[in-house]
Design an enzyme around this catalytic site. Structure first.
Site, PDB file in Angstrom:
ATOM      1  N   SER A 123       0.434  -1.182  -0.020  1.00 52.07           N
ATOM      2  CA  SER A 123      -0.267  -0.060   0.000  1.00 52.07           C
ATOM      3  C   SER A 123       1.153   1.663   0.234  1.00 52.07           C
ATOM      4  O   SER A 123       1.850   0.634   0.504  1.00 52.07           O
ATOM      5  CB  SER A 123      -0.855  -0.109   1.775  1.00 52.07           C
ATOM      6  OG  SER A 123      -1.425   1.020   1.044  1.00 52.07           O
ATOM      7  N   TYR A 133      -1.838  -0.797  10.356  1.00 49.96           N
ATOM      8  CA  TYR A 133      -1.683  -1.130   8.965  1.00 49.96           C
ATOM      9  C   TYR A 133      -0.223  -0.462   7.674  1.00 49.96           C
ATOM     10  O   TYR A 133      -0.190  -1.226   7.910  1.00 49.96           O
ATOM     11  CB  TYR A 133      -2.979  -0.879   8.435  1.00 49.96           C
ATOM     12  CG  TYR A 133      -3.391  -0.980   7.149  1.00 49.96           C
ATOM     13  CD1 TYR A 133      -3.403  -2.140   6.241  1.00 49.96           C
ATOM     14  CD2 TYR A 133      -3.458   0.262   6.249  1.00 49.96           C
ATOM     15  CE1 TYR A 133      -4.000  -2.380   4.846  1.00 49.96           C
ATOM     16  CE2 TYR A 133      -3.631  -0.034   4.908  1.00 49.96           C
ATOM     17  CZ  TYR A 133      -3.728  -0.322   3.860  1.00 49.96           C
ATOM     18  OH  TYR A 133      -3.704  -0.958   2.806  1.00 49.96           O
TER      19      TYR A 133
END
Length: 255
Positions: free
Chosen positions: A145, A158
């Site tokens: 990401s 995350y």
């Protein structure tokens, strides 16, 4: 021939979280490019639907209905399903996020995110690497990401796991390069997925995203799956240890 092949004919690809969002887009793109697939996800109905869509593209699909944290069981089922076939491509896509502010993160949330996003990806990559060493070829693709590269407003755990995937990609590429195993990652920005659905319904939030995205729009899933096909195909044979940010330019200056 100056243009290397972007086809995946006769290859076998395994995709975790392959029935929704980014994972499904990659699954169908691989099938359209000629690959047979093993799809891993938790929902039997989603698996059956995606299997049918792959078969409509003329390719073979097998499914494994397990939580990604059950990686030992996943490995056993992959071994049974692949038979004598080599695993040519492995995609670690399954992941999750809990958007807690840092001071509100519980130990339970920490364990769940780290296990799902990072621990399972490592041990499944370990298995894939062992298989690929047998033939001295293979491609591993980790879905990271932009949050693994630049700071986000919430979701610190995350972001940490996605950063870890980028570093894992580099280390495995270095260690397994001698076996002609390519290990790369893809770092998406905002695409329409289950993880972003609620956020993308908030007009103010979307506007804040667009202000930090030079292309001034949300990505389309087919614009991400092309990067995966490139890395999985012969066209990506000299790429390893890299993270391709498919982000509309967001990482030019960060969030």
């Amino acid at each position: 021939m100056f243009l290397p092949s972007f086809r995946l004919d006769k290859k076998l690809a395994v995709i975790t979280g392959g029935t929704k969002g980014i994972g499904k887009a990659i699954t169908l793109a691989f099938a359209e490019s000629g690959a047979d697939v093993i799809i891993i996800a938790r929902n039997e109905n989603d698996l059956e639907k995606t299997k049918q869509e792959v078969e409509e593209l003329g390719r073979q699909a097998n499914t494994i209905c397990l939580d990604i944290n059950e990686y030992e069981n996943i490995i056993n089922e992959v071994e049974e399903l692949r038979g004598n076939r080599h695993i040519d491509v492995w995609v670690n896509n399954a992941g999750m996020n809990i958007r807690s502010e840092a001071e509100k993160v519980s130990e339970e949330e920490w364990d769940q995110i780290v296990s799902t996003n990072m621990k399972s990806a490592f041990f499944l990559s370990q298995y894939a690497g062992r298989v690929m060493k047998e033939k001295k070829e293979g491609k591993i693709i980790n879905i990271s990401s932009v949050g693994g590269h630049t700071a986000l407003r919430t979701g610190v755990v995350y972001a940490m796991t996605k950063s870890a995937l980028i570093q894992m990609t580099k280390n495995l590429a270095l260690e397994w390069g001698k076996y002609q195993i390519n290990v790369n990652a893809i770092g998406p920005w905002y695409f329409p997925t289950a993880l972003t659905e609620e956020l993308l319904q908030n007009e103010d939030y979307v506007q804040s995203i667009l202000e930090r995205t030079p292309l001034n729009r949300i990505g389309k899933l087919e614009e991400l799956s092309g990067a995966a096909v490139f890395l999985a195909s012969d066209a990506g044979n000299y790429m390893t240890g890299q993270t391709l940010f498919v982000d509309g330019g967001m990482t030019i200056y960060g969030f």
